[in-house]
Design an enzyme around this catalytic site. Structure first.
Site, mmCIF file in Angstrom:
data_model
loop_
_atom_site.group_PDB
_atom_site.id
_atom_site.type_symbol
_atom_site.label_atom_id
_atom_site.label_comp_id
_atom_site.label_asym_id
_atom_site.label_seq_id
_atom_site.Cartn_x
_atom_site.Cartn_y
_atom_site.Cartn_z
ATOM 1 N N ASP A 39 86.962 -36.490 70.516
ATOM 2 C CA ASP A 39 88.244 -36.887 69.926
ATOM 3 C C ASP A 39 88.161 -38.360 69.542
ATOM 4 O O ASP A 39 87.711 -39.207 70.337
ATOM 5 C CB ASP A 39 89.380 -36.654 70.919
ATOM 6 N N ASP A 93 90.810 -40.707 56.534
ATOM 7 C CA ASP A 93 89.834 -39.729 56.047
ATOM 8 C C ASP A 93 88.430 -40.321 56.028
ATOM 9 O O ASP A 93 87.445 -39.644 56.349
ATOM 10 C CB ASP A 93 90.208 -39.265 54.637
ATOM 11 N N GLU A 122 91.533 -34.945 64.298
ATOM 12 C CA GLU A 122 90.446 -35.871 64.616
ATOM 13 C C GLU A 122 89.539 -35.324 65.705
ATOM 14 O O GLU A 122 88.797 -36.077 66.346
ATOM 15 C CB GLU A 122 91.009 -37.230 65.049
#
Length: 577
Positions: A447, A464, A490
């Site tokens: 993560d 992004d 994410e």
């Protein structure tokens, strides 16, 4: 498929066929007339007289005026007949083999008058035909005397007279007969060899691509082989006691079976051409008609034999018309393969048209018309099989292109568009391995720390970009056995069999992410949670492994992020802070 090897064998068989065909008009050619020490062959003109009570052979041998030499034989109809053959002079005593075409009759008695006044008599019954029938379906009667035959008188019983009463009578020397038999044996042998090669090849092709028209083609070849076996008189040679009329009955049925299989094959080959249901029903009806008329002849003849033969021939005309409809539509609406197929079938169509015209009494008999099916099948084999190979090549190209498109579509469906890594669907497919791949697996959940803050401070385009950079680091560090996926937002996941990846892989991954430049003043780091577990296809096993790795990831976040935490049960990996 070894195309080169197949075509090499195929061309050799074609060469054998060409040599056999050339041999029919090759060496040992007979000439009509004087024996000069070479071969002798005399073509005889039959003259007909209907048999009546009280006829005597000796009297008829002296009475040439009683015979009709101008009226067509089929005009006399079925029945008993006398056939007179006057041998043209000067003749040779070497011409001692009498030959004529096999026709439907109960049998014949042959009376031969020689130049020394002696008359000999020979019985040639339809039963035990193997004693007299030679290759090609011709009766051959050796004359036992060395004298010159002057007049030959046939007493024919129960002639069906569908094609004639006595066709193709010749008187020839033994070397001419042997030469003809050898060349015809080569012709039939070449045809059989060609058919067997095509049969084996098309069976293998059917096993490879499962196209139904290949089975229909095999059925057509088998039926043609069986027809050649009986029409060539090979059956009579193997079973000498067989009745010749029974052999002819079998011929009718096998020729019909060949036509039915050919019609089925052509229809299946034109599967890309749209035909109406009405036409397909007519096609089935035409096939049934040919089969029924052949069985009707086989079971009922000689009752109304002329009518049965005519109906049988007309049923072939119906099949011929249906075939022409398919060829015309295939030419107009089909592709290149369909047009080449039509061209390949032109010669078979022409030969079978000649055979029908002969059966209807519109053209005279000869060897090639009598063997039109064999010639047509040979031509079809040499041409149509090339077309089939051409079509199969295009089918393989289309199939390969479709597989490539399918592979690309599957890859797109399993790929995360932004990062280029696998998506959740692809990961879940690997999470339930096949039994052969069951075992201990390691799952690592990743993560990105404070990803929302990056989006808020630098914008979603910067977020992004961070996702793409993290994915790039993961991809660069990946081993072939690792499945790397973006499973949402994410969050990323790595799945691989335990023991296959060096432990330094994890610390290296953390270090590489830490080395990324800050985004929007925010340092890029990741938290990782790892767990080991058994995966063998059960969804429960996957859920247990995922929960353990997720709990470890939560612990990494709770204890300060930017680190790897291993699930408590699996301390074989060092935690990296």
């Amino acid at each position: 498929m070894a195309w080169h090897g197949f075509w090499t064998v195929w061309l050799r068989l074609a060469a054998l066929m060409a040599l056999a065909l050339a041999g029919v008009s090759g060496p040992a050619r007979a000439h009509d007339g004087i024996d000069d020490g070479g071969p002798v062959r005399l073509n005889l003109q039959p003259c007909i007289k209907a048999a009546v009570a009280g006829d005597r052979a000796a009297a008829l041998l002296r009475d040439a005026a009683a015979f009709d030499c101008t009226t067509g034989q089929t005009e006399f109809g079925p029945g008993d007949y006398w056939v007179r053959l006057d041998v043209p002079g000067p003749a040779s005593p070497a011409a001692r083999n009498l030959r004529w075409t096999s026709l439907w009759q109960a049998g014949a008695t042959v009376h031969v008058a020689y130049d020394d006044g002696i008359i000999t008599r020979y019985a040639v019954p339809a039963a035990n035909s193997g004693r007299y029938v030679h290759i090609g379906g011709y009766f051959t009667l050796p004359l036992r005397r060395d004298s010159v035959a002057r007049t030959i008188l046939f007493e024919v019983r129960d002639s069906g007279n569908m094609r004639g009463i006595l066709l193709g009578p010749t008187l020839a020397s033994s070397d001419v007969i042997a030469g003809i038999d050898t060349r015809r044996a080569a012709l039939y042998g070449g045809f059989v060899g060609l058919c067997l090669a095509l049969l084996a090849y098309n069976i293998m092709m059917w096993r490879a691509i499962r196209e139904r028209y290949l089975l229909a083609y095999c059925a057509m070849v088998v039926a043609a082989l069986a027809y050649a076996f009986t029409s060539s008189a090979t059956l009579a040679q193997l079973v000498p006691a067989i009745d010749n009329n029974l052999r002819l009955r079998i011929n009718y049925v096998l020729l019909a079976a060949t036509a039915m299989a050919a019609l089925w094959f052509v229809r299946l080959f034109f599967d890309t051409v749209a035909f109406s249901r009405r036409f397909d029903r007519a096609l089935v009806g035409g096939m049934a008609l040919v089969g029924a008329t052949s069985l009707g002849f086989a079971l009922l003849a000689p009752w109304q034999i002329g009518m049965l033969d005519t109906v049988y021939t007309l049923s072939f005309a119906a099949v011929f018309a249906l075939g022409l409809v398919m060829f015309v539509k295939g030419w107009r609406t089909g592709g290149q393969a369909e047009r080449l197929f039509v061209v390949a079938w032109l010669l078979p169509v022409a030969f079978n048209l000649l055979r029908m015209l002969h059966s209807l009494g519109l053209i005279a008999h000869n060897f090639w018309i009598d063997n039109a099916t064999l010639v047509a099948m040979s031509a079809e084999a040499l041409l149509a099989s090339m077309v089939m190979a051409h079509r199969i090549r295009f089918m393989r190209a289309d199939r390969d292109a479709a597989r490539a498109d399918e592979k690309e579509a599957r890859l797109l469906a399993d790929t995360d568009e932004l990062t280029g890594l696998a998506n959740r669907r692809a990961l879940m497919r690997s999470a339930c391995p096949a039994p052969a791949e069951a075992g201990q697996y390691r799952l690592i959940l990743i993560d990105i720390d404070h990803f929302k803050a990056i989006n808020d401070s630098a914008g979603h385009s910067a977020g992004d970009a961070v996702l793409q950079k993290v994915a790039g680091v993961i991809r660069a560090a990946m081993r072939p056995e690792v499945i790397a996926a973006r499973i949402g937002g994410e969050e990323f996941a790595l799945l691989f069999p335990t023991g296959n990846v060096d432990r330094r892989y994890y610390s290296s991954l953390l270090a590489r992410i830490r080395a990324l430049p800050p985004v929007g003043g925010q340092r890029v780091t990741i938290s990782m949670g790892a767990a080991n577990g058994w995966l063998g296809g059960s969804e429960g096993e996957w859920l247990a492994l995922y929960r353990a790795a997720d709990a470890a990831l939560y612990e990494a976040k709770r204890t300060g992020r930017n680190r790897l935490v291993v699930a408590p049960r699996y301390r074989d990996l060092p935690e990296v802070a």
